[in-house]
Design a protein around this motif. Sequence first.
Motif, PDB file in Angstrom:
ATOM      1  N   TYR A 228       0.803  -1.221   0.000  1.00  0.00           N
ATOM      2  CA  TYR A 228       0.000   0.000   0.000  1.00  0.00           C
ATOM      3  C   TYR A 228       0.839   1.275   0.000  1.00  0.00           C
ATOM      4  O   TYR A 228       0.488   2.253  -0.686  1.00  0.00           O
ATOM      5  N   VAL A 229       1.930   1.287   0.775  1.00  0.00           N
ATOM      6  CA  VAL A 229       2.699   2.512   0.961  1.00  0.00           C
ATOM      7  C   VAL A 229       3.181   3.117  -0.350  1.00  0.00           C
ATOM      8  O   VAL A 229       3.080   4.346  -0.547  1.00  0.00           O
ATOM      9  N   PRO A 230       3.699   2.338  -1.317  1.00  0.00           N
ATOM     10  CA  PRO A 230       4.141   2.960  -2.582  1.00  0.00           C
ATOM     11  C   PRO A 230       3.028   3.720  -3.297  1.00  0.00           C
ATOM     12  O   PRO A 230       3.263   4.786  -3.869  1.00  0.00           O
ATOM     13  N   HIS A 231       1.798   3.194  -3.254  1.00  0.00           N
ATOM     14  CA  HIS A 231       0.674   3.878  -3.902  1.00  0.00           C
ATOM     15  C   HIS A 231       0.334   5.179  -3.173  1.00  0.00           C
ATOM     16  O   HIS A 231      -0.003   6.191  -3.815  1.00  0.00           O
ATOM     17  N   LEU A 232       0.406   5.139  -1.847  1.00  0.00           N
ATOM     18  CA  LEU A 232       0.116   6.353  -1.084  1.00  0.00           C
ATOM     19  C   LEU A 232       1.154   7.432  -1.375  1.00  0.00           C
ATOM     20  O   LEU A 232       0.816   8.610  -1.584  1.00  0.00           O
ATOM     21  N   ARG A 233       2.420   7.038  -1.412  1.00  0.00           N
ATOM     22  CA  ARG A 233       3.483   8.014  -1.677  1.00  0.00           C
ATOM     23  C   ARG A 233       3.422   8.527  -3.106  1.00  0.00           C
ATOM     24  O   ARG A 233       3.659   9.708  -3.369  1.00  0.00           O
ATOM     25  N   ARG A 234       3.113   7.647  -4.030  1.00  0.00           N
ATOM     26  CA  ARG A 234       3.060   8.045  -5.445  1.00  0.00           C
ATOM     27  C   ARG A 234       2.032   9.133  -5.682  1.00  0.00           C
ATOM     28  O   ARG A 234       2.230  10.040  -6.521  1.00  0.00           O
ATOM     29  N   THR A 235       0.939   9.094  -4.926  1.00  0.00           N
ATOM     30  CA  THR A 235      -0.138  10.063  -5.134  1.00  0.00           C
ATOM     31  C   THR A 235      -0.152  11.166  -4.083  1.00  0.00           C
ATOM     32  O   THR A 235      -1.081  11.979  -4.045  1.00  0.00           O
ATOM     33  N   GLY A 236       0.872  11.174  -3.210  1.00  0.00           N
ATOM     34  CA  GLY A 236       0.934  12.203  -2.175  1.00  0.00           C
ATOM     35  C   GLY A 236      -0.126  12.052  -1.110  1.00  0.00           C
ATOM     36  O   GLY A 236      -0.483  13.026  -0.439  1.00  0.00           O
ATOM     37  N   THR A 237      -0.641  10.836  -0.941  1.00  0.00           N
ATOM     38  CA  THR A 237      -1.677  10.583   0.069  1.00  0.00           C
ATOM     39  C   THR A 237      -1.025  10.425   1.436  1.00  0.00           C
ATOM     40  O   THR A 237      -0.049   9.682   1.580  1.00  0.00           O
ATOM     41  N   PRO A 238      -1.517  11.094   2.459  1.00  0.00           N
ATOM     42  CA  PRO A 238      -0.923  10.949   3.796  1.00  0.00           C
ATOM     43  C   PRO A 238      -0.905   9.495   4.248  1.00  0.00           C
ATOM     44  O   PRO A 238      -1.857   8.745   4.026  1.00  0.00           O
ATOM     45  N   LEU A 239       0.181   9.106   4.896  1.00  0.00           N
ATOM     46  CA  LEU A 239       0.308   7.722   5.360  1.00  0.00           C
ATOM     47  C   LEU A 239      -0.709   7.401   6.465  1.00  0.00           C
ATOM     48  O   LEU A 239      -0.906   6.232   6.795  1.00  0.00           O
TER      49      LEU A 239
END
Length: 398
Positions: A228-239
């Motif tokens: 999940y984390v790579p997708h969150l970082r790719r889109t600038g979504t807060p962890l």
Amino acid sequence: MAKPTPPLQQSQPVHSALSAVNITFLGTASAQPSSTRNHSSLALRLGGDVWLFDCGEATQHQVQRSTVKMGRIEKIFITHTHGDHIFGLLPLLAGRLNGAGGMVDEADETRTVDAANKQPLEIYGPLGTRAYVRSGLAYTHTLLGSPYVVHELRLPTDPPGASTALPPHACELPGRDIPLSDGVWRDILAAPAPSVSVSAAPLAHSVPCVGYVVSEAPVPGKIDAQAYVPHLRRTGTPLSAMRILQQGGCVELPDGTVLQGPARRPGRKIAVLGDTYDPAPIAALAQGADVLVHEATNAHLPGVDPDTKDAETYETLRARSMSRGHSTPQMAGTFARRVGAKKLLLNHFSARYAGNDDVDADARRIMEAIRDQAQGEFGGEVICARDFMSIDVPLPNT
């Protein structure tokens, strides 16, 4: 920005797992206590709460000698009203609820109980439990500082409206009479907890007896952060969105990608049986139990137990045990295999079997032989309980 949404299955909410589940045996003897075993009682710790199953003589002392906290006891479940399972209930109630004897001048007693604003200690048991508590408190002139309530699990053969001729104790709140339905008592808790339920069923014994099954609600599945984390970082979504995913919910990312948290997994199931020679009525409720607590009162141990009579056979011992409403280790192991239990805990041993097998070689040989007899029928892990033994119940790996 992330667009967190509620879990996909809102009709089946996800509950967090209990922080810890632990079983501590406070007494493992049958009929007569011994210097190494007290009368029957078991403490189930669910997070910070403690639920007792049975409350034999001197249970209050056993609590004081253990790591179980008296003030944490919230519920008591009685399997049957034989003395070795209930004689310790009144002293423990007095200790837990700030009890005291009557005053010389009752008018001087200034303590009052604000029952409406205090959570009562809940007691569950078969017919007779309410009468026993009410009579015992009345005739010992016991005053309490907090309320309690007794719920009775009623059989179709119980007399309608049966209770006791005595009026309720001043601190007794109205309890329920819970009828049997389709052979079981399902979801009996008066105030259901969001993460735990309790069901029960009658057991075959010499008197009416109950077995209880405690079931934890499904809990969040195991999460692989790297999924999940790579997708969150790719889109600038807060962890912080991981908190929603960890609970099994879903998160829609700014680019339209929807991440779904892992599916829920089963919570823990613990079956605590009272005395029985045939627990078949509870088999469906206990199916797949992570832990099954089953009595093993008598065992045939030629060559191991010097008290074994030469003329005795396993068949004659089994018949004698059943005639008294009890089981052998082999009977316990057979039932554990039938319900697919993951672990079998044996208790309620005859006084002839000492409970100091951790320090005494002779006691160890006997308890190992009892364990092996149950294991031969079960095939899974078997533990012979002794007083103050404490066992953690972890979440299933599935």
